[in-house]
Design a protein around this motif. Structure first.
Motif, short mmCIF file in Angstrom:
data_model
loop_
_atom_site.label_atom_id
_atom_site.label_comp_id
_atom_site.label_asym_id
_atom_site.label_seq_id
_atom_site.Cartn_x
_atom_site.Cartn_y
_atom_site.Cartn_z
N GLY A 60 -16.90 -11.77 26.67
CA GLY A 60 -17.61 -11.44 25.45
C GLY A 60 -18.34 -12.61 24.83
N TYR A 61 -19.15 -12.28 23.86
CA TYR A 61 -19.91 -13.26 23.06
C TYR A 61 -19.04 -14.37 22.52
CZ TYR A 61 -22.70 -14.84 19.02
OH TYR A 61 -23.39 -15.58 18.10
N GLU A 62 -17.78 -14.04 22.15
CA GLU A 62 -16.89 -15.00 21.52
C GLU A 62 -16.36 -16.05 22.47
OE1 GLU A 62 -16.54 -11.66 22.07
OE2 GLU A 62 -14.61 -11.01 21.27
N ALA A 63 -16.54 -15.85 23.79
CA ALA A 63 -15.95 -16.74 24.79
C ALA A 63 -16.62 -18.10 24.83
CB ALA A 63 -16.04 -16.08 26.16
N GLY A 64 -15.88 -19.09 25.29
CA GLY A 64 -16.46 -20.41 25.54
C GLY A 64 -17.19 -20.42 26.87
N GLY A 65 -18.05 -21.41 27.06
CA GLY A 65 -18.77 -21.54 28.32
C GLY A 65 -19.92 -20.55 28.45
N HIS A 66 -20.37 -20.33 29.69
CA HIS A 66 -21.51 -19.44 29.93
C HIS A 66 -21.13 -18.03 29.54
CE1 HIS A 66 -22.53 -22.76 32.86
NE2 HIS A 66 -23.57 -22.71 32.06
N THR A 67 -21.79 -17.50 28.56
CA THR A 67 -21.43 -16.17 28.09
C THR A 67 -22.64 -15.47 27.52
OG1 THR A 67 -19.73 -14.96 26.88
CG2 THR A 67 -20.72 -16.83 25.75
N GLY A 68 -22.52 -14.16 27.40
CA GLY A 68 -23.63 -13.35 26.92
C GLY A 68 -23.55 -13.06 25.44
N ASP A 69 -24.19 -11.99 25.03
CA ASP A 69 -24.38 -11.72 23.61
C ASP A 69 -23.50 -10.58 23.09
OD1 ASP A 69 -25.87 -12.07 21.13
OD2 ASP A 69 -26.68 -10.09 21.57
N ILE A 70 -22.76 -9.91 23.97
CA ILE A 70 -22.04 -8.69 23.55
C ILE A 70 -20.56 -8.99 23.34
CG2 ILE A 70 -21.52 -6.30 24.14
CD1 ILE A 70 -24.10 -6.40 25.88
N ALA A 71 -20.05 -8.63 22.17
CA ALA A 71 -18.67 -8.94 21.81
C ALA A 71 -17.70 -8.06 22.59
CB ALA A 71 -18.46 -8.76 20.31
N ASN A 72 -16.48 -8.57 22.74
CA ASN A 72 -15.49 -7.90 23.59
C ASN A 72 -15.07 -6.51 23.12
OD1 ASN A 72 -15.04 -9.44 25.88
ND2 ASN A 72 -13.81 -10.94 24.75
N VAL A 119 -16.22 -24.40 24.32
CA VAL A 119 -15.04 -23.79 23.70
C VAL A 119 -15.47 -22.48 23.06
CG1 VAL A 119 -15.22 -24.81 21.37
CG2 VAL A 119 -12.95 -24.37 22.37
N GLY A 120 -14.53 -21.55 22.96
CA GLY A 120 -14.82 -20.25 22.38
C GLY A 120 -14.67 -20.24 20.88
N GLN A 121 -15.02 -19.10 20.27
CA GLN A 121 -14.87 -18.97 18.81
C GLN A 121 -13.41 -19.03 18.40
OE1 GLN A 121 -17.08 -15.36 17.79
NE2 GLN A 121 -18.84 -16.62 17.25
N ASN A 122 -12.50 -18.85 19.35
CA ASN A 122 -11.08 -18.96 19.02
C ASN A 122 -10.66 -20.39 18.71
OD1 ASN A 122 -11.27 -19.91 21.61
ND2 ASN A 122 -9.78 -18.48 22.49
N VAL A 123 -11.60 -21.33 18.79
CA VAL A 123 -11.26 -22.73 18.46
C VAL A 123 -10.67 -22.82 17.05
CG1 VAL A 123 -13.55 -23.37 17.54
CG2 VAL A 123 -12.09 -25.11 18.60
N GLY A 124 -11.06 -21.91 16.18
CA GLY A 124 -10.51 -21.91 14.82
C GLY A 124 -9.02 -21.63 14.78
N MET A 125 -8.48 -21.11 15.88
CA MET A 125 -7.05 -20.80 15.94
C MET A 125 -6.28 -21.80 16.80
SD MET A 125 -7.35 -16.62 16.30
CE MET A 125 -5.67 -16.23 15.76
N LEU A 126 -7.00 -22.80 17.31
CA LEU A 126 -6.36 -23.79 18.18
C LEU A 126 -6.18 -25.09 17.41
CD1 LEU A 126 -8.50 -23.19 21.41
CD2 LEU A 126 -6.38 -22.05 20.71
N ASN A 127 -4.98 -25.30 16.91
CA ASN A 127 -4.79 -26.42 16.00
C ASN A 127 -3.81 -27.48 16.46
OD1 ASN A 127 -6.57 -25.08 14.21
ND2 ASN A 127 -4.87 -23.77 13.59
N GLU A 128 -3.06 -27.19 17.52
CA GLU A 128 -2.10 -28.21 17.95
C GLU A 128 -1.97 -28.28 19.45
OE1 GLU A 128 1.53 -27.17 16.03
OE2 GLU A 128 1.55 -25.13 16.80
N GLU A 129 -1.51 -29.44 19.90
CA GLU A 129 -1.32 -29.69 21.31
C GLU A 129 0.09 -29.26 21.71
OE1 GLU A 129 -1.72 -33.85 22.21
OE2 GLU A 129 -2.80 -33.45 24.06
N ARG A 130 0.18 -28.53 22.83
CA ARG A 130 1.49 -28.09 23.34
C ARG A 130 1.47 -28.17 24.86
NH1 ARG A 130 4.21 -23.93 20.06
NH2 ARG A 130 3.02 -23.54 18.17
N PRO A 131 2.64 -28.15 25.48
CA PRO A 131 2.66 -28.03 26.95
C PRO A 131 2.17 -26.64 27.36
CG PRO A 131 4.82 -28.70 26.06
CD PRO A 131 3.99 -28.26 24.90
N ALA A 132 1.50 -26.56 28.50
CA ALA A 132 0.89 -25.30 28.93
C ALA A 132 1.92 -24.20 29.11
CB ALA A 132 0.10 -25.52 30.23
N ALA A 133 3.08 -24.53 29.65
CA ALA A 133 4.10 -23.49 29.88
C ALA A 133 4.54 -22.90 28.53
CB ALA A 133 5.29 -24.06 30.63
#
Lengths: 382, 382
Positions: B195-207, B342-356
């Motif tokens: 969707g539009y909100e995604a990071g990287g190469h993306t189009g115009d239509i929201a999910n 980065v996607g529009q969800n960057v507003g919800m990414l506030n801290e560093e954690r281990p991937a698992a």
């Protein structure tokens, strides 16, 4: 579909709000268990009063609401709204020339009923101002509405005080978390998070990202998701994102009751989700609408920029009427130019149905979706 | 989180796909029950081979995949990819001058390690072409991958045939229904609706609008939702919209394992969802990324337009390295310029954690969301 606190608060069967400029859609939706919300902007006080009277008579004991447009910024706001004459002076001649040239190029004829011009110009000028909104709100307060919404900005305190004194809830549309926080501070009762995908005046942030953040920011104020709802799957998604209901608009434009121009309905039925854009070409503020030769012309950087509210609406009100008139006669130029506000969900809106049937379809699809999702406790393999 | 057919198909605990350029994130996610997918583009064949070897050794019996970028259009495609020398000739001097002037204006120093320049230029030029993608795919096929994805276009038949012969599923990212139909015709096994909100190469239509339409168009091919996923609520929304899982990217950039530049991580932590844009400034194609002085400069209509792929990446590869180098030293100009996809969800990414931990958090939040939604049969009042 399960009743939640929004349903109980407003006396609804379903937490589905239907924004529309058509009194008949309000009547059908509210009588079918949803919440019809009449968009008053663009109506004269007389037209609005007559619509409210009709809705009130046709919806005894049912919930319905009113939506106004009172932006935080508009030309003349220092004075609470200028007279039409004073506003007209702010419209540059170059803009008038451009609109005239555009209509000439597309061979759009003159208005046949000159009264229409005066009427629409008045609407365009008067409704987007404090005094204009106050006049409409004064009418709204005469009727047993359950909800008063500002589609663009923060209501002045007088609106909220009066609404609350009458037991009317106040709502607002927001496209960013910071706007939601302002509305919370201002004391609204319900917040409508409107995503990039929505039709009409909307922001840049898509609902998957916007809704959860607004929900978290304004809790415990309930949030509705606006934008993208074409079937029950999106209602289930809205609930998953933390919304307590949905605010729908585009879907009602395709109903039998809607006043949508027949050529626009046909264009909507044929459009894909790639055929809309956010453009300032119809109101002066970014609003999602169907792409057409009209939006192409205004988006072309060689042409004048749209004017701020309410000047742009005044500038083009005559043109819009002339285009509608000619499109009804199937004239080519006008058919190419005509467009209307609609969300990206236009790609999923392909047929005309009665509004009550649309509402029933939404709730049925929602149930089916929830059934497929299943409950984690019973269907989890892990 | 309930296992579905996607889980069974790929041998996963959770239908959560993690796109990343970091082998360590792939390793952590795949070992934790998700599906790590390594973005090979931007790596030299040697770097990619070494990464694949490491992942294969660290993820015995676990599923992981590879993502390539092979657009449907790029400069030199008639010849399956031109040599770097031939491509360099297509870069106008005015563009080189503009980049040099921009770096000068922001006082960005020269590269200290001149080898980096040659290396990155080679990457930029070689990976986005049929021959470049073929070289990377030849390496990928040496390892026990479960999935090969094209992030931008339709794989030529040779890629699908070879993958299928080895029991590898083929996937593709799409931003429009018509692209999804093309991929279906081409015989892909899984479609990622981005969707539009995604990071990287993306189009115009929201999910909310894109996903259900893609699901309907390509059934019974399974669909993942890409874009907007920051917590479990969006996974539940994806499932409601008809997806069988999610494709995530931005969320892994904030993990401890990620190779994200520390200044970019800090910018991400502070950014809101209003701080990204779709811009051609980093690859030549529209890609969502963090707003910065870099994107401001390229979006300014007074400056040159970005070049098509792969020329733009070649043009700016030196500049990007110099900016990264200076930003590490906390130099002001480079800190203003540096950005990343980065996607529009960057507003919800506030801290560093281990991937698992991120993966476990997602699944736990998903369960909580599903619990709140409840099953319609038990909690419905009606």
């Amino acid at each position: 579909m399960k009743k939640n606190s929004i349903c109980e608060q407003f006396g609804l069967e379903y937490p589905i709000f239907a924004f529309t400029h058509s009194p008949d859609v309000v009547i059908s939706v509210s009588n079918a268990g949803g919440m019809g919300v009449l968009g008053a902007s663009g109506m004269t006080p007389e037209e609005f009063d007559s619509a409210m009277k009709r809705i009130t008579n046709a919806c005894p004991e049912k919930a319905f609401g009113v939506d106004l447009i009172l932006p935080n910024k508009y030309v003349g706001m220092e004075d609470g709204g200028l007279s039409l004459e004073a506003l007209e002076k702010h419209i540059p001649k170059g803009h008038r020339d451009f609109v005239n040239k555009l209509l000439e190029e597309y061979e759009v004829g003159e208005l046949e009923d000159q009264e229409k011009l005066a009427s629409l110009s008045a609407k365009a000028g008067s409704s987007v101002s404090l005094s204009g909104a106050r006049a409409l709100a004064n009418i709204a307060f005469k009727y047993p509405i359950k909800l008063l919404v500002n589609a663009l900005g923060t209501f002045p305190e007088e609106f909220r005080e009066r609404a609350h004194a009458q037991g009317i809830k106040v709502g607002a549309l927001v496209g960013q978390v910071r706007h939601a926080l302002k509305q919370k501070d201002a004391g609204v009762d319900i917040i409508i998070a409107q995503g990039y995908e929505a039709g009409g005046h909307t922001g840049d942030i898509a609902n998957t990202v916007l809704v959860p953040q607004v929900v978290d920011a304004v809790a415990p104020i309930p949030v509705l998701m606006a934008g993208g709802v074409a079937d029950g799957r999106q209602i289930a998604a809205a609930m998953a994102l933390g919304a307590q209901g949905v605010w729908t608009g585009s879907i009602w434009l395709m109903t039998e009751e809607s006043e949508t121009h027949p050529v626009v309905k046909k264009k909507f039925a044929e459009a894909t989700s790639a055929d809309t854009l956010r453009s300032r070409s119809s109101t002066g503020k970014h609003a999602r609408q169907l792409k057409s030769s009209w939006t192409d012309a205004w988006e072309d950087s060689k042409n004048p920029d749209p004017l701020p509210m309410p000047l742009h609406g005044m500038l083009i009100s005559d043109a819009k009427l002339r285009i509608e008139q000619d499109a009804l006669k199937a004239k080519k130029g006008a058919t190419e130019l005509i467009n209307y506000f609609v969300g990206q969900n236009v790609g999923m809106l392909n047929e005309e149905r009665p509004a009550a049937e649309v509402l029933q379809k939404l709730t049925k699809e929602y149930e089916e979706t929830m059934g497929k999702l299943g409950s984690p406790t019973t269907s989890s393999i892990k």
